[in-house]
Scaffold this active site. Sequence first.
Site, PDB file in Angstrom:
ATOM      1  N   HIS A 169       0.827  -1.202   0.000  1.00 17.77           N
ATOM      2  CA  HIS A 169       0.000   0.000   0.000  1.00 17.77           C
ATOM      3  C   HIS A 169       0.862   1.253   0.000  1.00 17.77           C
ATOM      4  CE1 HIS A 169       0.768  -0.905   4.307  1.00 17.77           C
ATOM      5  NE2 HIS A 169       0.847   0.406   4.419  1.00 17.77           N
TER       6      HIS A 169
ATOM      7  N   TYR B  64      -3.576   3.525   2.041  1.00 19.63           N
ATOM      8  CA  TYR B  64      -4.579   3.122   1.060  1.00 19.63           C
ATOM      9  C   TYR B  64      -3.920   2.162   0.072  1.00 19.63           C
ATOM     10  CZ  TYR B  64      -7.716   6.819   2.674  1.00 19.63           C
ATOM     11  OH  TYR B  64      -8.539   7.612   3.435  1.00 19.63           O
ATOM     12  N   THR B  65      -4.720   1.219  -0.422  1.00 20.32           N
ATOM     13  CA  THR B  65      -4.238   0.288  -1.437  1.00 20.32           C
ATOM     14  C   THR B  65      -4.885   0.611  -2.772  1.00 20.32           C
ATOM     15  OG1 THR B  65      -4.008  -1.472   0.217  1.00 20.32           O
ATOM     16  CG2 THR B  65      -3.995  -2.135  -2.099  1.00 20.32           C
TER      17      THR B  65
END
Length: 281
Positions: free
Chosen positions: A83, A100-101
Amino acid sequence: MAGLEELLQHEWALYAGVALALAAVAAGTLFIYGSSKPKKALDPEQWVHFRLVKRTQVSHNVVKFRFGLQTPTTILGLPIGQHISCLGKDAAGEEVIKPYTPTTLDSDVGHFELVVKLYPQGRMSYHFSQLKVGDTLACKGPKGRFKYHPNQVRAYGMLAGGSGITPMFQVTRAILENPKDETKVYLIYANVTLNDILLKDELDGLAKNFPGRLHVFFVLNAPPVNWSGGVGFVSQDMIKANCPAPAQDIQILRCGPPPMNKAMASHLDALGYTKDMQFQF
Protein backbone atom coordinates in the site's frame (compact mmCIF):
# COMPACT_ATOMS: atom_id res chain seq x y z
CA MET A 1 55.43 -4.05 -49.76
CA ALA A 2 55.14 -0.37 -48.86
CA GLY A 3 51.97 -0.11 -50.95
CA LEU A 4 50.49 -3.17 -49.26
CA GLU A 5 51.38 -1.81 -45.83
CA GLU A 6 49.74 1.53 -46.62
CA LEU A 7 46.64 -0.28 -47.91
CA LEU A 8 46.37 -2.33 -44.71
CA GLN A 9 46.82 0.77 -42.57
CA HIS A 10 44.10 2.52 -44.58
CA GLU A 11 41.70 -0.41 -44.17
CA TRP A 12 42.51 -0.63 -40.44
CA ALA A 13 41.77 3.07 -40.02
CA LEU A 14 38.50 2.60 -41.92
CA TYR A 15 37.46 -0.34 -39.72
CA ALA A 16 38.44 1.57 -36.59
CA GLY A 17 36.35 4.52 -37.71
CA VAL A 18 33.35 2.31 -38.34
CA ALA A 19 33.82 0.64 -34.95
CA LEU A 20 33.98 4.00 -33.20
CA ALA A 21 30.89 5.16 -35.05
CA LEU A 22 28.99 2.02 -34.03
CA ALA A 23 30.15 2.43 -30.44
CA ALA A 24 28.93 6.01 -30.46
CA VAL A 25 25.54 4.92 -31.81
CA ALA A 26 25.31 2.20 -29.17
CA ALA A 27 26.24 4.64 -26.42
CA GLY A 28 23.69 7.13 -27.68
CA THR A 29 21.04 4.46 -27.82
CA LEU A 30 21.84 3.40 -24.26
CA PHE A 31 21.73 7.03 -23.12
CA ILE A 32 18.40 7.69 -24.84
CA TYR A 33 16.59 4.51 -23.90
CA GLY A 34 18.43 3.59 -20.71
CA SER A 35 17.15 0.51 -18.96
CA SER A 36 14.19 -1.37 -20.40
CA LYS A 37 12.50 -1.09 -17.00
CA PRO A 38 9.89 1.70 -16.80
CA LYS A 39 10.38 4.55 -14.37
CA LYS A 40 8.70 4.16 -10.98
CA ALA A 41 6.66 7.03 -9.58
CA LEU A 42 6.84 6.30 -5.85
CA ASP A 43 9.56 7.27 -3.40
CA PRO A 44 9.75 5.40 -0.08
CA GLU A 45 11.30 8.37 1.74
CA GLN A 46 9.90 11.51 0.08
CA TRP A 47 6.32 12.66 -0.46
CA VAL A 48 5.44 12.68 -4.15
CA HIS A 49 2.49 14.78 -5.36
CA PHE A 50 0.12 13.24 -7.90
CA ARG A 51 -2.50 15.26 -9.76
CA LEU A 52 -6.14 14.17 -9.69
CA VAL A 53 -7.28 13.68 -13.29
CA LYS A 54 -10.67 12.05 -12.77
CA ARG A 55 -13.20 11.74 -9.96
CA THR A 56 -16.07 9.25 -10.26
CA GLN A 57 -18.93 9.03 -7.76
CA VAL A 58 -19.53 5.28 -7.34
CA SER A 59 -22.25 5.54 -4.69
CA HIS A 60 -23.50 8.07 -2.13
CA ASN A 61 -20.35 7.67 -0.02
CA VAL A 62 -17.82 5.95 -2.32
CA VAL A 63 -15.63 7.79 -4.82
CA LYS A 64 -13.06 6.48 -7.30
CA PHE A 65 -10.08 8.80 -7.70
CA ARG A 66 -7.70 8.54 -10.66
CA PHE A 67 -4.30 10.21 -10.30
CA GLY A 68 -1.87 10.80 -13.12
CA LEU A 69 1.78 9.78 -12.85
CA GLN A 70 4.80 11.77 -14.05
CA THR A 71 4.59 10.50 -17.64
CA PRO A 72 2.16 8.31 -19.62
CA THR A 73 4.65 5.42 -19.45
CA THR A 74 5.56 5.75 -15.75
CA ILE A 75 4.39 2.98 -13.39
CA LEU A 76 3.45 3.49 -9.76
CA GLY A 77 6.06 0.94 -8.64
CA LEU A 78 3.92 -0.74 -5.99
CA PRO A 79 4.53 -4.46 -5.30
CA ILE A 80 1.40 -6.62 -5.33
CA GLY A 81 -0.46 -6.52 -2.02
CA GLN A 82 1.36 -3.49 -0.64
CA HIS A 83 0.00 0.00 0.00
CA ILE A 84 0.87 3.69 -0.01
CA SER A 85 0.68 6.35 2.69
CA CYS A 86 -1.42 9.39 1.81
CA LEU A 87 -1.01 12.80 3.42
CA GLY A 88 -3.91 15.19 3.88
CA LYS A 89 -5.56 17.69 6.19
CA ASP A 90 -8.69 17.24 8.27
CA ALA A 91 -11.48 19.76 8.78
CA ALA A 92 -9.41 21.52 11.45
CA GLY A 93 -6.45 21.90 9.09
CA GLU A 94 -4.30 19.36 10.94
CA GLU A 95 -2.19 16.89 8.97
CA VAL A 96 -3.34 13.29 8.81
CA ILE A 97 -1.68 10.25 7.26
CA LYS A 98 -3.56 7.10 6.28
CA PRO A 99 -2.69 3.98 4.24
CA TYR A 100 -4.58 3.12 1.06
CA THR A 101 -4.24 0.29 -1.44
CA PRO A 102 -4.70 1.20 -5.11
CA THR A 103 -7.05 -1.01 -7.08
CA THR A 104 -4.78 -0.65 -10.12
CA LEU A 105 -1.62 -2.61 -10.93
CA ASP A 106 1.69 -1.59 -12.49
CA SER A 107 0.26 -2.88 -15.77
CA ASP A 108 -1.99 0.20 -15.62
CA VAL A 109 0.71 2.61 -16.76
CA GLY A 110 0.53 6.37 -16.40
CA HIS A 111 -1.99 6.45 -13.56
CA PHE A 112 -3.29 4.79 -10.41
CA GLU A 113 -6.72 4.64 -8.80
CA LEU A 114 -8.01 4.69 -5.24
CA VAL A 115 -11.55 3.62 -4.36
CA VAL A 116 -12.33 5.50 -1.15
CA LYS A 117 -15.29 5.21 1.20
CA LEU A 118 -15.98 8.63 2.73
CA TYR A 119 -17.05 8.56 6.38
CA PRO A 120 -18.83 11.60 7.89
CA GLN A 121 -16.38 11.86 10.77
CA GLY A 122 -13.31 10.52 8.98
CA ARG A 123 -10.34 12.87 9.09
CA MET A 124 -8.81 11.64 5.83
CA SER A 125 -12.30 11.27 4.37
CA TYR A 126 -12.66 15.04 4.74
CA HIS A 127 -9.48 15.59 2.72
CA PHE A 128 -10.63 13.29 -0.08
CA SER A 129 -14.09 14.87 -0.08
CA GLN A 130 -12.48 18.24 -0.85
CA LEU A 131 -10.28 17.04 -3.72
CA LYS A 132 -11.15 18.47 -7.12
CA VAL A 133 -9.75 17.56 -10.53
CA GLY A 134 -6.41 19.35 -10.82
CA ASP A 135 -5.62 19.10 -7.10
CA THR A 136 -2.73 16.94 -5.92
CA LEU A 137 -2.37 14.20 -3.35
CA ALA A 138 0.91 13.57 -1.51
CA CYS A 139 1.87 9.89 -1.37
CA LYS A 140 4.80 7.86 -0.11
CA GLY A 141 5.64 4.19 -0.54
CA PRO A 142 5.71 1.29 -1.07
CA LYS A 143 4.61 0.14 2.38
CA GLY A 144 3.65 -3.29 3.69
CA ARG A 145 4.90 -6.76 4.58
CA PHE A 146 3.07 -8.88 2.01
CA LYS A 147 5.29 -10.62 -0.53
CA TYR A 148 3.77 -12.14 -3.64
CA HIS A 149 5.03 -14.10 -6.61
CA PRO A 150 3.06 -16.32 -9.00
CA ASN A 151 2.14 -19.82 -7.82
CA GLN A 152 3.65 -19.38 -4.36
CA VAL A 153 0.54 -21.13 -2.98
CA ARG A 154 -2.05 -23.44 -4.48
CA ALA A 155 -4.90 -21.26 -3.28
CA TYR A 156 -5.68 -18.14 -1.29
CA GLY A 157 -8.64 -17.79 1.02
CA MET A 158 -9.55 -14.14 1.57
CA LEU A 159 -11.62 -12.67 4.40
CA ALA A 160 -12.46 -9.03 3.71
CA GLY A 161 -14.73 -6.48 5.32
CA GLY A 162 -15.70 -3.05 3.98
CA SER A 163 -12.80 -1.16 2.44
CA GLY A 164 -10.55 -4.09 3.35
CA ILE A 165 -11.42 -5.43 -0.09
CA THR A 166 -8.85 -3.23 -1.84
CA PRO A 167 -5.68 -5.28 -1.15
CA MET A 168 -7.66 -8.47 -1.86
CA PHE A 169 -8.84 -7.05 -5.18
CA GLN A 170 -5.32 -6.03 -6.13
CA VAL A 171 -3.88 -9.48 -5.38
CA THR A 172 -6.80 -11.20 -7.13
CA ARG A 173 -6.34 -9.10 -10.29
CA ALA A 174 -2.62 -9.83 -10.36
CA ILE A 175 -3.24 -13.58 -10.08
CA LEU A 176 -6.04 -13.84 -12.62
CA GLU A 177 -4.49 -11.54 -15.22
CA ASN A 178 -1.23 -13.52 -15.22
CA PRO A 179 -1.64 -16.47 -17.62
CA LYS A 180 1.24 -18.27 -15.92
CA ASP A 181 -0.31 -18.08 -12.45
CA GLU A 182 -2.57 -21.04 -11.61
CA THR A 183 -3.44 -19.93 -8.06
CA LYS A 184 -7.11 -20.16 -7.11
CA VAL A 185 -8.85 -17.49 -5.04
CA TYR A 186 -11.71 -17.97 -2.57
CA LEU A 187 -13.06 -14.65 -1.30
CA ILE A 188 -15.54 -14.01 1.53
CA TYR A 189 -16.52 -10.36 1.52
CA ALA A 190 -18.63 -8.93 4.37
CA ASN A 191 -20.62 -5.69 4.47
CA VAL A 192 -23.68 -4.21 6.15
CA THR A 193 -25.90 -3.61 3.11
CA LEU A 194 -25.83 -4.38 -0.59
CA ASN A 195 -24.96 -0.75 -1.38
CA ASP A 196 -21.88 -1.00 0.87
CA ILE A 197 -20.19 -3.60 -1.35
CA LEU A 198 -17.19 -1.98 -3.01
CA LEU A 199 -16.04 -3.09 -6.48
CA LYS A 200 -18.99 -5.48 -6.83
CA ASP A 201 -19.27 -5.09 -10.60
CA GLU A 202 -15.52 -5.65 -10.97
CA LEU A 203 -15.60 -8.74 -8.72
CA ASP A 204 -18.61 -10.18 -10.53
CA GLY A 205 -16.84 -9.58 -13.83
CA LEU A 206 -13.69 -11.36 -12.71
CA ALA A 207 -15.70 -14.31 -11.37
CA LYS A 208 -17.52 -14.55 -14.71
CA ASN A 209 -14.36 -14.29 -16.80
CA PHE A 210 -12.35 -16.74 -14.67
CA PRO A 211 -14.74 -19.54 -13.69
CA GLY A 212 -13.07 -22.14 -11.53
CA ARG A 213 -10.32 -19.70 -10.57
CA LEU A 214 -12.28 -17.18 -8.46
CA HIS A 215 -15.08 -17.96 -6.03
CA VAL A 216 -16.80 -15.02 -4.30
CA PHE A 217 -19.17 -15.31 -1.35
CA PHE A 218 -20.85 -12.10 -0.19
CA VAL A 219 -22.06 -11.70 3.41
CA LEU A 220 -24.47 -8.95 4.55
CA ASN A 221 -25.69 -7.93 7.99
CA ALA A 222 -28.85 -6.39 6.53
CA PRO A 223 -29.55 -8.21 3.26
CA PRO A 224 -32.33 -7.37 0.82
CA VAL A 225 -35.26 -9.67 0.16
CA ASN A 226 -34.36 -12.87 -1.72
CA TRP A 227 -30.66 -12.49 -0.86
CA SER A 228 -28.76 -15.68 -1.76
CA GLY A 229 -25.49 -14.94 0.02
CA GLY A 230 -24.47 -15.14 3.65
CA VAL A 231 -26.33 -13.33 6.42
CA GLY A 232 -24.94 -11.84 9.63
CA PHE A 233 -21.26 -12.04 10.52
CA VAL A 234 -18.66 -14.30 8.89
CA SER A 235 -18.76 -17.60 10.81
CA GLN A 236 -16.57 -20.67 11.06
CA ASP A 237 -19.10 -22.59 8.98
CA MET A 238 -18.90 -19.96 6.22
CA ILE A 239 -15.10 -20.23 6.21
CA LYS A 240 -15.23 -24.04 6.06
CA ALA A 241 -17.70 -23.93 3.17
CA ASN A 242 -16.03 -21.19 1.11
CA CYS A 243 -12.28 -21.30 1.78
CA PRO A 244 -9.60 -23.94 1.18
CA ALA A 245 -9.05 -26.32 4.09
CA PRO A 246 -5.87 -25.99 6.18
CA ALA A 247 -2.82 -27.16 4.21
CA GLN A 248 0.82 -26.23 3.78
CA ASP A 249 0.25 -24.92 0.27
CA ILE A 250 -2.59 -22.45 1.02
CA GLN A 251 -2.81 -19.14 2.82
CA ILE A 252 -5.73 -17.19 4.30
CA LEU A 253 -5.53 -13.40 3.96
CA ARG A 254 -7.66 -11.10 6.09
CA CYS A 255 -8.34 -7.37 6.03
CA GLY A 256 -11.19 -5.52 7.66
CA PRO A 257 -12.17 -3.48 10.72
CA PRO A 258 -10.20 -4.42 13.88
CA PRO A 259 -13.12 -6.32 15.50
CA MET A 260 -13.56 -8.40 12.37
CA ASN A 261 -9.82 -9.13 12.08
CA LYS A 262 -9.78 -10.30 15.69
CA ALA A 263 -12.83 -12.52 15.20
CA MET A 264 -11.45 -14.00 11.97
CA ALA A 265 -8.11 -14.81 13.62
CA SER A 266 -10.00 -16.66 16.35
CA HIS A 267 -12.11 -18.57 13.80
CA LEU A 268 -9.04 -19.55 11.78
CA ASP A 269 -7.17 -20.75 14.87
CA ALA A 270 -10.15 -22.86 15.89
CA LEU A 271 -10.40 -24.38 12.41
CA GLY A 272 -6.77 -25.52 12.46
CA TYR A 273 -5.09 -22.88 10.33
CA THR A 274 -1.57 -22.32 11.67
CA LYS A 275 -0.02 -18.87 11.96
CA ASP A 276 2.05 -19.56 8.82
CA MET A 277 -1.20 -20.12 6.92
CA GLN A 278 -2.58 -16.70 7.93
CA PHE A 279 -1.68 -13.16 6.93
CA GLN A 280 -3.30 -9.90 8.02
CA PHE A 281 -2.91 -6.75 5.96
